[in-house]
Each structure stands twice: as C-alpha cells, then as structure tokens.
Design an enzyme around this catalytic site. Structure first.
Site, PDB file in Angstrom:
ATOM      1  N   GLU A   3      51.997  71.818  40.999  1.00 57.38           N
ATOM      2  CA  GLU A   3      51.034  72.205  41.617  1.00 57.38           C
ATOM      3  C   GLU A   3      51.809  71.141  43.636  1.00 57.38           C
ATOM      4  OE1 GLU A   3      48.909  68.657  39.649  1.00 57.38           O
ATOM      5  OE2 GLU A   3      47.621  70.106  38.380  1.00 57.38           O
ATOM      6  N   GLU A  44      64.707  71.376  21.222  1.00 55.02           N
ATOM      7  CA  GLU A  44      65.376  70.300  21.962  1.00 55.02           C
ATOM      8  C   GLU A  44      66.137  68.957  21.865  1.00 55.02           C
ATOM      9  OE1 GLU A  44      62.145  66.634  19.858  1.00 55.02           O
ATOM     10  OE2 GLU A  44      61.291  67.723  21.088  1.00 55.02           O
TER      11      GLU A  44
END
Length: 288
Positions: free
Chosen positions: A95, A126
């Site tokens: 953004e 992960e």
C-alpha cells in the site's frame, strides 16, 4: 547455523510451553453465545490493543528513527514473516507505492512459502530456518537496508533465521512479536513486543495479535514516509492517481491548498500529473 537455531527453538518451547499467544481464552462456551454476545466480546478484546501499543511507543520511535536513517542513505525496508504476520507485512508494503508514490522496491514484504502463501497456507514453510535468507538474497540485500521480522509467536524459525543472518551481514533489524522475550526479540536490534494476551478464540493470532501488528506497521510506515518528505501538511501529495476516486481526491487537495475552483484544479492536475508537481509549479509562479 541450522542446528543452533533448531536447538534454540526447542529449548524455548520446553521453557515456555504456554506463551501468551496460546493461553486459554478468557471466554467460555463461545458456541453457546448469541451473535451480539460474540461481537461485543470480540470488540471488548480488540479495545485492549491500542493501550498495549501505547506502552511500546518509545521503542517504536527508536525503530522508526533507525529506519529513516537507513532509507535516507538509499536503503530499503523489508518485512519478513509467515502466515498471518507475513500477509500483514505484504499488505502494508504493497500500500505504500500508491499512497506515497514510492517505488515498489522501496518497501518489500516477504512471506514464508512465497506468493502462493499469500492466499493459501504452504506446509512447513515457516519451519525452514535457511529459506528466509535465500529469499532476501534475491533482492541483493545489503547493510544499507533494514529488516523487520514479524511473528506473533516470537519464535518462528523462518523469521529467526533471517534476523540471525542479517546480524552476520551487519544489517540492522527490528521485530514485532506478541510474547515476552521471544527468540526474534532477542535477535533484533529494535524489538517491539505487543503482549495482547489470550485471544478471544484460543490461539487464533489472526485476531488481537494480528490487529496489533497491523496497527504498528501502519504507524511505522506512515511515520517513515512522512519523515522522508512524502507528505505535505496532512496531504498525500505523492499518491498515485490510479483511479477516479484518487483523481478527485487530488483535485480537492489542490483546491484546498491553492484556494481555487474545481475546474482550474482539475486542469492543473491533468497538466502536471501529480498534486506535488502542481503545488511546486504554483509556488514557483508566485516566486517569479
């Protein structure tokens, strides 16, 4: 390094079998609650988050100043995480270009498992202590750059591996976690610990922990961009005019800043292509 990391993680798990993010919810029998009760109780928990962040502002301030210093020298900011934490980092990074008009490679979000993991969980991604550095190396990362590791659990191997390798390469780091004295906080130069306590839904860190991480990243990126001169007054003068809504917002900014009518503001924006360019051109005209 892998053996040392795995050993640290195992010891940490044995020492702290019930970290804050895994503690039992304060609420019982969720499946017996009415919709109103569910919403009210979730909101009650969410209200705790801003107060917890408030306590961490002195540490967040130091982190922001360190990031600005690096970026003023031409460095980049990297967010790295897994699961919800990784997705929140990518959201914040993605953004910044439309909001502040910066290049897409100035703030970069990386998630364990790659782009596939943005929408779908990638099994065991992960848990890989070495892949994060490989992912960062693709960007030719250097000591000019800054890394923030994001992990609600505070011990995610993927993130921990990145921070340890960063230290070896003299790269400054920060961390955002939601437990006390997690491993990533121990490795980071600027650790932020947001102890939000047990989730409404036991162990679901997409809730309060995720909210705390999102709010903190909003604070960090917005403050950094302002300090890098990407805002004038309280206006996003460098925003990308990528749709009609943003064009109208840009016209409104110009009208307010210059005290002119809509048609003239629109004409100037069409000519100069950005709010900042319009304001600079008018300033020069006044000086001449």
């Amino acid at each position: 390094m892998r053996t040392t990391l795995v050993s640290k993680i195992k010891k940490r798990k044995m020492k702290n079998k019930n970290p804050e993010t895994e503690q039992e919810s304060l609420y019982k029998d969720l499946d017996q609650m009415s919709v109103k009760e569910l919403l009210t109780n979730i909101n009650t928990e969410d209200k705790k988050v801003p107060h917890i962040i408030d306590e961490q502002i002195p540490k967040i301030e130091k982190l922001v100043k360190a990031i600005v210093k690096k970026m003023q020298l031409g460095g980049r900011l990297f967010y790295i995480g897994a699961g919800t934490s990784g997705r929140i980092g990518i959201l914040d990074a993605s953004e910044c270009p439309p909001t502040f008009g910066v290049p897409h490679d100035m703030i970069i979000g990386i998630i364990a498992g790659g782009d596939t993991a943005i929408r779908k969980a990638v099994e065991n991604a992960e848990d890989d202590t070495e892949q994060a550095w490989k992912d960062l190396a693709k960007f030719e990362i250097s000591s000019l750059d800054f890394i923030i590791g994001i992990a609600a659990s505070g011990n995610t191997p993927y993130v921990l591996g990145a921070l340890q390798k960063a230290k070896e390469h003299n790269i400054k780091t920060g961390s955002i976690s939601c437990i006390s004295n997690g491993l990533i906080a121990q490795e980071a130069d600027y650790p932020i610990e947001l102890i939000v306590g047990p989730e409404f839904l036991t162990g679901s860190t997409r809730m309060k922990a995720g909210t705390a991480q999102k709010l903190t990243l909003n604070m960090i990126s917005t403050s950094v961009m302002i300090k890098l001169g990407k805002v004038k007054g309280n206006k996003m003068v460098d925003m990308q005019l990528s749709n009609e809504k943003l064009v109208k917002r840009g016209i409104k900014m110009i009208m307010e800043e210059l005290g002119i009518e809509y048609d003239l503001a629109e004409e100037l924006l069409q000519k100069h292509k950005s709010v900042r360019a319009v304001l600079l051109s008018q300033t020069k005209n006044m000086e001449n």
